[in-house]
Design an enzyme around this catalytic site. Structure first.
Site, mmCIF file in Angstrom:
data_model
loop_
_atom_site.group_PDB
_atom_site.id
_atom_site.type_symbol
_atom_site.label_atom_id
_atom_site.label_comp_id
_atom_site.label_asym_id
_atom_site.label_seq_id
_atom_site.Cartn_x
_atom_site.Cartn_y
_atom_site.Cartn_z
ATOM 1 N N TYR A 115 -49.833 21.174 68.721
ATOM 2 C CA TYR A 115 -50.843 22.193 68.437
ATOM 3 C C TYR A 115 -51.108 22.268 66.934
ATOM 4 O O TYR A 115 -51.435 23.325 66.405
ATOM 5 C CB TYR A 115 -50.394 23.559 68.955
ATOM 6 C CG TYR A 115 -50.263 23.656 70.463
ATOM 7 C CD1 TYR A 115 -50.878 22.734 71.307
ATOM 8 C CD2 TYR A 115 -49.514 24.670 71.044
ATOM 9 C CE1 TYR A 115 -50.754 22.823 72.686
ATOM 10 C CE2 TYR A 115 -49.395 24.776 72.429
ATOM 11 C CZ TYR A 115 -50.012 23.848 73.238
ATOM 12 O OH TYR A 115 -49.892 23.937 74.606
ATOM 13 N N LYS A 160 -36.925 15.850 73.335
ATOM 14 C CA LYS A 160 -37.138 14.574 74.026
ATOM 15 C C LYS A 160 -36.846 13.441 73.040
ATOM 16 O O LYS A 160 -37.617 12.489 72.879
ATOM 17 C CB LYS A 160 -38.574 14.505 74.550
ATOM 18 C CG LYS A 160 -38.801 13.424 75.602
ATOM 19 C CD LYS A 160 -37.995 13.632 76.863
ATOM 20 C CE LYS A 160 -38.323 12.540 77.876
ATOM 21 N NZ LYS A 160 -37.375 12.541 79.001
ATOM 22 N N ASP A 191 -37.024 17.636 80.013
ATOM 23 C CA ASP A 191 -37.368 17.495 81.421
ATOM 24 C C ASP A 191 -36.236 17.959 82.326
ATOM 25 O O ASP A 191 -36.464 18.710 83.287
ATOM 26 C CB ASP A 191 -37.790 16.058 81.744
ATOM 27 C CG ASP A 191 -36.930 15.004 81.079
ATOM 28 O OD1 ASP A 191 -35.961 15.374 80.381
ATOM 29 O OD2 ASP A 191 -37.222 13.809 81.264
ATOM 30 N N ASP A 215 -44.109 26.090 75.206
ATOM 31 C CA ASP A 215 -45.202 26.644 75.992
ATOM 32 C C ASP A 215 -44.978 26.364 77.473
ATOM 33 O O ASP A 215 -45.066 27.255 78.325
ATOM 34 C CB ASP A 215 -46.518 26.025 75.513
ATOM 35 C CG ASP A 215 -47.746 26.754 76.019
ATOM 36 O OD1 ASP A 215 -47.598 27.791 76.695
ATOM 37 O OD2 ASP A 215 -48.868 26.286 75.742
ATOM 38 N N ASP A 219 -43.486 28.954 80.731
ATOM 39 C CA ASP A 219 -44.295 29.113 81.946
ATOM 40 C C ASP A 219 -43.478 28.736 83.182
ATOM 41 O O ASP A 219 -43.546 29.410 84.216
ATOM 42 C CB ASP A 219 -45.549 28.245 81.877
ATOM 43 C CG ASP A 219 -46.622 28.835 80.974
ATOM 44 O OD1 ASP A 219 -46.337 29.843 80.289
ATOM 45 O OD2 ASP A 219 -47.739 28.289 80.931
#
Length: 320
Positions: A115, A160, A191, A215, A219
């Site tokens: 972002y 990651k 993950d 983000d 969620d």
């Protein structure tokens, strides 16, 4: 005098933020508020979504209560919330996910990563630069380490690094800061972490990760507490603070009075904690729990209460 900028935005933001503000102002009628209009609806009407003057006005507030904004797939339109986060240097996005037997704080780096806003289109591709800087990583790592130390819990570093080289840097700096703070920590690939947080939420305390991973992870964790309509967040910088529900503008249900205002109300509670009114924030949480247990719930939680009537039930529970 405490001055709060009210920024409803688009869609259901214009429904849930007034509910949240009514509760805050009932507890603190001495607070002064002023509204700032930004977002897609304004852009449709005027061709402008957010101005430098809007940013300047928000900077004058002691805190900002923000709703949600629509970001259309239009190359001429830039994300309003990203602009505000960058302009006010709101580098730490705090997203709590709390249940009966777990209390997780997801600390999301909020100023760079995917972002970063460095994007362009070419003939046969679109490009976005993922920025992970030493300074950005270190300050979010320090923020997360401070929270983990205050809570006396494990710090989990979501990354990651097995695939993305910039995450190697992020992981290294987070490990350094956690070691310096003298707190227990672990590094987990994002993950597998997304799965394990759903299977074993009680083992997590504070999780720190990069922008887009934070983000997505927050969620995902919304599943644990009933969905995005339950999740608040705080955008914190050294000088400014903005509080907003995690959910978006939800244009499919906007204007129907069906939106769940709990995330916005909880964001208001986080605002009160930030301003030093922690006891009031705890009263709001108690009221939310009491009202939901009484059977008053919005449609997303299996009930029939409207956005406004749920808010009134919270005010009644608070004795306002």
């Amino acid at each position: 005098m405490v001055r709060i900028a009210i920024v409803p935005g688009d869609g259901i933001g214009r429904e849930v933020i007034p509910v949240a503000w009514n509760i805050i102002s009932s507890l603190h009628p001495e607070f002064e508020s002023f509204e700032v209009e930004v977002g897609y609806a304004r852009w449709q009407r005027t061709g402008i979504s957010c101005t430098d003057e809007d940013i300047s006005v928000m900077k004058e507030a002691d805190a900002i209560l923000f709703g949600a904004v629509t970001t259309p797939p239009d190359s001429c339109y830039s994300s309003v919330i990203l602009r505000i986060r960058h302009a006010l240097d709101l580098y730490a996005n705090l997203r709590p996910v709390k249940g009966d037997d777990f209390d997780i704080m997801i600390v999301r780096e909020n100023s760079e990563g995917l972002y970063s806003g460095i994007e362009w289109r070419e003939k046969d591709r679109a490009c976005t630069v993922r920025v992970v800087s030493v300074e950005g990583s270190r300050r979010i790592a320090r923020c997360a380490s401070h929270l983990a130390k205050a809570r006396g819990c494990l710090l989990t570093i979501g990354n990651k690094a097995n695939v993305i080289k910039s995450d190697v840097l992020f992981r290294e700096i987070c490990c350094e800061e956690a070691s310096r703070a003298g707190i227990p920590f672990e590094a987990c690939f994002i993950d597998s972490l997304a799965l394990d947080i759903l299977q074993h939420p009680k083992r997590y305390g504070v999780i720190v990760t990069t922008n887009i991973f934070g983000d997505i992870l927050s969620d995902v964790a919304g599943y644990l507490v009933g969905g995005l309509g339950m999740l608040p967040s705080a955008n914190i910088g050294d000088q400014h603070a903005l509080f907003e529900p995690v959910h978006g503008s939800a244009p499919d249900i906007a204007g129907q009075g069906r939106a769940n205002p709990i995330a916005a109300i909880r964001s208001g509670a986080m605002l009160l904690t930030h301003l030093g009114f922690k006891e009031d924030a705890e009263l709001i949480e108690d009221a939310i729990r009491s009202v939901c247990q009484s059977g008053i719930r919005t449609p997303d939680l299996g009930g029939s209460a409207s956005t406004g009537s749920f808010g009134e039930a919270i005010r009644s529970a608070l004795g306002c």
